[in-house]
Design a protein around this motif. Structure first.
Motif, PDB file in Angstrom:
ATOM      1  N   GLU A  49      -9.997  -0.106   6.027  1.00 14.13           N
ATOM      2  CA  GLU A  49     -11.300  -0.648   5.646  1.00 14.13           C
ATOM      3  C   GLU A  49     -11.284  -1.079   4.183  1.00 14.13           C
ATOM      4  N   SER A  50     -10.556  -0.320   3.354  1.00 15.83           N
ATOM      5  CA  SER A  50     -10.404  -0.652   1.934  1.00 15.83           C
ATOM      6  C   SER A  50      -8.906  -0.684   1.605  1.00 15.83           C
ATOM      7  N   PRO A  51      -8.279  -1.876   1.640  1.00 18.67           N
ATOM      8  CA  PRO A  51      -6.843  -1.964   1.344  1.00 18.67           C
ATOM      9  C   PRO A  51      -6.484  -1.413  -0.035  1.00 18.67           C
ATOM     10  N   GLY A  52      -7.347  -1.598  -1.028  1.00 23.24           N
ATOM     11  CA  GLY A  52      -7.065  -1.075  -2.363  1.00 23.24           C
ATOM     12  C   GLY A  52      -6.980   0.442  -2.380  1.00 23.24           C
ATOM     13  N   SER A  53      -7.926   1.086  -1.731  1.00 27.47           N
ATOM     14  CA  SER A  53      -7.907   2.554  -1.650  1.00 27.47           C
ATOM     15  C   SER A  53      -6.705   3.049  -0.852  1.00 27.47           C
ATOM     16  N   TYR A  54      -6.393   2.366   0.225  1.00 29.86           N
ATOM     17  CA  TYR A  54      -5.231   2.744   1.038  1.00 29.86           C
ATOM     18  C   TYR A  54      -3.960   2.649   0.204  1.00 29.86           C
ATOM     19  N   TYR A  55      -3.842   1.586  -0.559  1.00 29.43           N
ATOM     20  CA  TYR A  55      -2.677   1.400  -1.430  1.00 29.43           C
ATOM     21  C   TYR A  55      -2.527   2.567  -2.399  1.00 29.43           C
ATOM     22  N   VAL A  56      -3.621   2.925  -3.043  1.00 32.65           N
ATOM     23  CA  VAL A  56      -3.579   4.014  -4.022  1.00 32.65           C
ATOM     24  C   VAL A  56      -3.216   5.340  -3.353  1.00 32.65           C
ATOM     25  N   ARG A  57      -3.779   5.628  -2.184  1.00 35.30           N
ATOM     26  CA  ARG A  57      -3.550   6.912  -1.503  1.00 35.30           C
ATOM     27  C   ARG A  57      -2.199   6.994  -0.792  1.00 35.30           C
ATOM     28  N   GLN A  58      -1.800   5.927  -0.127  1.00 30.27           N
ATOM     29  CA  GLN A  58      -0.659   6.019   0.792  1.00 30.27           C
ATOM     30  C   GLN A  58       0.635   5.361   0.302  1.00 30.27           C
ATOM     31  N   VAL A  59       0.542   4.438  -0.645  1.00 29.43           N
ATOM     32  CA  VAL A  59       1.743   3.677  -1.020  1.00 29.43           C
ATOM     33  C   VAL A  59       2.158   3.931  -2.468  1.00 29.43           C
TER      34      VAL A  59
END
Length: 70
Positions: A49-59
């Motif tokens: 839903e939020s690619p930016g947040s996913y990037y920070v958390r998972q990548v």
């Protein structure tokens, strides 16, 4: 194939399954290429839903990467 995302931080992503490489295209013109990324991480990115947040958390910080300027 580059998948465009709706994000203020991430323009799009591309995944090379044969090499397990995830390319992230940032809106500031940088491109980051991450190594040894499982396909499910890429799929989660595309579905987030939020690619930016996913990037920070998972990548970011979880995989080695190179930064390239366009």
């Amino acid at each position: 194939m580059k998948v465009l995302l709706k994000s203020k931080l991430i323009e799009g992503v591309d995944y090379d399954e044969s090499a397990n490489r995830l390319k992230i295209f940032l809106t500031n013109g940088q491109r980051r290429e991450y190594c040894d990324v499982p396909r499910d991480v890429y799929e989660g990115f595309v579905d987030a839903e939020s690619p930016g947040s996913y990037y920070v958390r998972q990548v970011r910080g979880n995989f080695s990467h190179n930064v390239q300027h366009q």
